[in-house]
Design a protein around this motif. Structure first.
Motif, PDB file in Angstrom:
ATOM      1  N   VAL A  70       0.844  -1.201   0.000  1.00 23.81           N
ATOM      2  CA  VAL A  70       0.000   0.000   0.000  1.00 23.81           C
ATOM      3  C   VAL A  70       0.875   1.246   0.000  1.00 23.81           C
ATOM      4  N   GLN A  71       1.929   1.236   0.822  1.00 20.21           N
ATOM      5  CA  GLN A  71       2.826   2.392   0.902  1.00 20.21           C
ATOM      6  C   GLN A  71       3.533   2.642  -0.422  1.00 20.21           C
ATOM      7  N   VAL A  72       3.906   1.575  -1.139  1.00 19.76           N
ATOM      8  CA  VAL A  72       4.550   1.733  -2.446  1.00 19.76           C
ATOM      9  C   VAL A  72       3.624   2.495  -3.396  1.00 19.76           C
ATOM     10  N   ILE A  73       2.349   2.140  -3.404  1.00 15.31           N
ATOM     11  CA  ILE A  73       1.399   2.823  -4.293  1.00 15.31           C
ATOM     12  C   ILE A  73       1.292   4.300  -3.915  1.00 15.31           C
ATOM     13  N   TYR A  74       1.174   4.597  -2.622  1.00 16.00           N
ATOM     14  CA  TYR A  74       1.129   5.997  -2.180  1.00 16.00           C
ATOM     15  C   TYR A  74       2.402   6.745  -2.584  1.00 16.00           C
ATOM     16  N   ASP A  75       3.560   6.115  -2.349  1.00 16.07           N
ATOM     17  CA  ASP A  75       4.826   6.771  -2.666  1.00 16.07           C
ATOM     18  C   ASP A  75       4.952   7.024  -4.165  1.00 16.07           C
ATOM     19  N   TYR A  76       4.517   6.062  -4.957  1.00 14.82           N
ATOM     20  CA  TYR A  76       4.579   6.238  -6.409  1.00 14.82           C
ATOM     21  C   TYR A  76       3.670   7.375  -6.861  1.00 14.82           C
ATOM     22  N   ALA A  77       2.454   7.413  -6.305  1.00 10.65           N
ATOM     23  CA  ALA A  77       1.477   8.424  -6.735  1.00 10.65           C
ATOM     24  C   ALA A  77       1.983   9.841  -6.485  1.00 10.65           C
ATOM     25  N   ARG A  78       2.693  10.058  -5.382  1.00 12.07           N
ATOM     26  CA  ARG A  78       3.124  11.417  -5.047  1.00 12.07           C
ATOM     27  C   ARG A  78       4.548  11.714  -5.495  1.00 12.07           C
ATOM     28  N   SER A  79       5.181  10.769  -6.182  1.00 15.26           N
ATOM     29  CA  SER A  79       6.543  10.987  -6.656  1.00 15.26           C
ATOM     30  C   SER A  79       6.524  11.727  -7.995  1.00 15.26           C
ATOM     31  N   GLU A  80       7.682  12.213  -8.393  1.00 14.07           N
ATOM     32  CA  GLU A  80       7.829  12.875  -9.686  1.00 14.07           C
ATOM     33  C   GLU A  80       8.300  11.908 -10.770  1.00 14.07           C
ATOM     34  N   ASP A  81       8.470  10.645 -10.422  1.00 16.24           N
ATOM     35  CA  ASP A  81       8.938   9.642 -11.378  1.00 16.24           C
ATOM     36  C   ASP A  81       7.866   9.418 -12.434  1.00 16.24           C
ATOM     37  N   ARG A  82       8.210   9.580 -13.698  1.00 19.26           N
ATOM     38  CA  ARG A  82       7.243   9.463 -14.787  1.00 19.26           C
ATOM     39  C   ARG A  82       7.120   8.035 -15.309  1.00 19.26           C
ATOM     40  N   ARG A  83       7.948   7.141 -14.832  1.00 23.28           N
ATOM     41  CA  ARG A  83       7.906   5.768 -15.342  1.00 23.28           C
ATOM     42  C   ARG A  83       6.650   5.045 -14.863  1.00 23.28           C
ATOM     43  N   PRO A  84       6.122   4.094 -15.664  1.00 19.89           N
ATOM     44  CA  PRO A  84       5.018   3.261 -15.172  1.00 19.89           C
ATOM     45  C   PRO A  84       5.503   2.345 -14.052  1.00 19.89           C
ATOM     46  N   LEU A  85       4.563   1.873 -13.259  1.00 20.29           N
ATOM     47  CA  LEU A  85       4.872   1.071 -12.068  1.00 20.29           C
ATOM     48  C   LEU A  85       4.508  -0.390 -12.297  1.00 20.29           C
ATOM     49  N   CYS A  86       5.407  -1.282 -11.920  1.00 20.11           N
ATOM     50  CA  CYS A  86       5.064  -2.698 -11.767  1.00 20.11           C
ATOM     51  C   CYS A  86       5.345  -3.079 -10.322  1.00 20.11           C
ATOM     52  N   LEU A  87       4.291  -3.416  -9.605  1.00 17.48           N
ATOM     53  CA  LEU A  87       4.401  -3.809  -8.197  1.00 17.48           C
ATOM     54  C   LEU A  87       3.937  -5.248  -8.035  1.00 17.48           C
ATOM     55  N   VAL A  88       4.795  -6.072  -7.436  1.00 18.84           N
ATOM     56  CA  VAL A  88       4.415  -7.428  -7.069  1.00 18.84           C
ATOM     57  C   VAL A  88       4.193  -7.458  -5.566  1.00 18.84           C
ATOM     58  N   ALA A  89       2.954  -7.734  -5.149  1.00 17.60           N
ATOM     59  CA  ALA A  89       2.624  -7.925  -3.735  1.00 17.60           C
ATOM     60  C   ALA A  89       2.427  -9.420  -3.533  1.00 17.60           C
ATOM     61  N   SER A  90       3.397 -10.052  -2.889  1.00 21.00           N
ATOM     62  CA  SER A  90       3.443 -11.515  -2.843  1.00 21.00           C
ATOM     63  C   SER A  90       3.269 -11.994  -1.401  1.00 21.00           C
ATOM     64  N   PHE A  91       2.103 -12.557  -1.105  1.00 19.74           N
ATOM     65  CA  PHE A  91       1.716 -12.971   0.244  1.00 19.74           C
ATOM     66  C   PHE A  91       2.034 -14.441   0.484  1.00 19.74           C
ATOM     67  N   ILE A  92       2.225 -14.814   1.747  1.00 19.17           N
ATOM     68  CA  ILE A  92       2.480 -16.212   2.107  1.00 19.17           C
ATOM     69  C   ILE A  92       1.184 -16.995   2.296  1.00 19.17           C
ATOM     70  N   HIS A  93       0.090 -16.327   2.673  1.00 18.35           N
ATOM     71  CA  HIS A  93      -1.171 -17.044   2.882  1.00 18.35           C
ATOM     72  C   HIS A  93      -1.846 -17.379   1.552  1.00 18.35           C
ATOM     73  N   PRO A  94      -2.705 -18.434   1.567  1.00 15.99           N
ATOM     74  CA  PRO A  94      -3.178 -19.243   2.697  1.00 15.99           C
ATOM     75  C   PRO A  94      -2.311 -20.468   3.017  1.00 15.99           C
TER      76      PRO A  94
END
Length: 525
Positions: free
Chosen positions: A175-199
């Motif tokens: 969640v923090q990565v998305i917030y940080d990306y949204a308010r950054s000046e970086d113009r590149r597109p984002l690829c975020l992998v959120a990889s959970f251990i569950h279930p």
């Protein structure tokens, strides 16, 4: 709209040990997963998706590299992935993406990034060679790290566990990565992998999720453990590998384990909803493609087995959903697909709106892009998925081929298996010795022979196991230096510090940006 680029942002939500057989969108009527079901109903759902290897690290290596594990060397949970091995993170960076990983990817070795520009958590599992199987002593249990039945016997409610601590961090950091990306000046597109251990087991869930199933009639496995002597050869080895006969299980204990597993599916479903809400808050929802999947499934008591390591449907069949309502109409795809198809698919997604041409494959790829199937174009598709298994629970290479309605399983130490999944979805009737299917078996045998040289693969696996075991033994003598990832954190640049312009920093760290603040010059009276 937070459209910094014409290229799509990409959010990959990866789970661990989530079987497609335990989701409402795949026909299960007990599990509560509204967010997963919603993106499935509004996105492209692959009905016949398989893990490229039903074990954590191997499945993830195939997912990352677009190569089968016999090609990339991802044999088991202590397999070494060289830093020179291209992953989809490398390709996306070549195409202008900022790549983030939050959570588990089970990389082993000193390179813990493998193309990701930023990694915001450590991994939950060790990065060393401590979990190497030994095919020269395949019948010997390694109790230090082999699965056992404690997860089933101890199933129930827990306020906190090792896994819950980890996934709480994975989700909040994503969640923090998305917030940080949204308010950054970086113009590149984002690829975020959120990889959970569950279930993934242990089957322990918070009371909140346990209570969701208070009024649910949790069913027992559809296929009970076969009588002595009727279990197939590989299933018998798995019984031994996980220590099934070391305990006696009651029906209530089986139900409790399933209930806790379902509770943890609901926990993951909640995180998916939070990530989507964050994208929406940040104006990124319409320009983000979401991919939801898992590394493998869980037997959950079917055939008397638990966890993974099997080519049976509960263990090997995975969810795979591609969600982007602005790009794809809702669709259910019947063609068989696998993890190795993800890299070429991601490259094709990234190519849309890109200024430069997409890079040519650096190494041979075993997968194909799924974008044509997402658009309903089935022309020329192979309708075939391959899965390999080269880890504990066997002493020889195992291969699964899914094509049309058939699943074929081969291993040189076992009898062949052939299942017609349209007529026999529970895989009770092995047709390999049925004369009526002799041509089908012959065709699959030919495909298996074309796919790999079994003797050569076995020799490569054993040699690699021996090398890693020897290296690990040496590295445990004297001072131990692990390879576990240590996320970079600089408290001197966090929050508010005296070297910062307070107002400017507060504005820069806010999304959306506030109205300009232009006070009148201060004059002392």
């Amino acid at each position: 709209m937070n459209h910094k680029t014409d290229q799509q942002n990409i959010l990959i939500v990866m789970t661990d040990q989530l079987t497609a057989k335990a989701l409402g969108c795949y026909g299960h009527n007990e599990v509560i997963s509204p967010n997963i079901d919603r993106i499935a109903n509004q996105g492209v759902l692959f009905e016949t998706a398989y893990s490229s290897s039903p074990l954590c690290a191997p499945g993830r290596y195939a997912f990352m590299t677009g190569q089968n594990i016999s090609r990339c060397g991802g044999y088991d949970n202590a397999a070494y992935l060289p830093a020179t091995m291209p992953t989809f993170a490398h390709y996306l960076r070549l195409m202008g993406y900022k790549t983030y990983l939050s959570g588990k990817m089970h990389f082993v070795g000193p390179d813990q990034l493998h193309g990701f520009e930023e990694r915001v958590t450590t991994d939950i599992y060790p990065a060393d060679f401590g979990w190497v199987p030994d095919w020269n002593n395949a019948d010997q249990r390694i109790d230090l790290w082999y699965h056992n039945m404690s997860s089933v016997k101890q199933a129930g409610v827990a306020a906190i566990t090792n896994q819950l601590s980890y996934d709480d961090e994975v989700g909040s950091r994503a969640v923090q990565v998305i917030y940080d990306y949204a308010r950054s000046e970086d113009r590149r597109p984002l690829c975020l992998v959120a990889s959970f251990i569950h279930p993934h087991d242990p089957y322990a869930t918070r009371k909140k999720y346990w209570d969701l199933y208070e009024d649910t009639d949790i069913s027992l496995p559809q296929v009970a453990r076969p009588a002595a002597g009727r279990q197939d050869a590989h299933n018998r080895r798995l019984e031994s590998a996980i220590g099934v006969d070391a305990v006696a299980l009651s029906e209530q204990e089986i139900i409790d384990a399933r209930r806790a597993y379902y509770g943890n599916v609901s926990y993951i479903d909640e995180w998916l909803g939070r990530l989507q809400d964050t994208l929406d808050e940040c104006g990124m929802a319409k320009n983000t493609t979401i991919i939801f999947t898992s590394d493998h499934g869980d037997m959950l008591g079917e055939f008397g087995l638990w966890y993974k390591m099997s080519f049976r449907e509960w263990s090997c069949r995975i969810p795979m959903i591609i969600y982007n309502p602005s790009r794809f109409k809702p669709r259910r795809v019947k063609q068989a697909v696998a993890h190795v198809d993800m890299l070429p698919t991601l490259v094709d997604i990234a190519a849309e709106g890109a200024d430069a041409d997409q890079p040519a494959p650096i190494d041979p790829l075993d997968g194909r892009s799924l974008l044509p199937l997402c658009s309903g174009n089935e022309s020329g598709d192979t309708d075939r998925a391959i899965s390999e298994y080269l880890a504990e629970g066997t002493s020889a290479p195992m291969l699964m081929i899914r094509q049309a309605q058939y699943k074929y399983i081969s291993c040189p130490t076992d009898l062949d298996q052939l299942f017609d999944l349209e007529r026999d979805p529970d895989e009770k009737n092995n047709l390999a010795a049925d004369d009526a299917h002799s041509k089908d078996v012959r065709s699959f045998k030919d495909q298996a022979a074309d796919h790999w040289d079994v003797d050569l693969i076995r020799e490569k696996v054993i040699t690699d196991q021996q090398r890693r075991r020897a290296v690990h033994s040496a590295l445990t003598i004297g001072r131990y230096q692990g390879w576990d990832f240590n996320p970079a954190l600089d408290p001197g640049e966090q929050y508010t510090r005296s070297h910062m312009d307070l107002t400017a920093f507060d504005v820069a760290s806010r999304y959306p940006k506030p109205k300009p603040f232009k006070p009148k010059p201060f004059k002392r009276k």
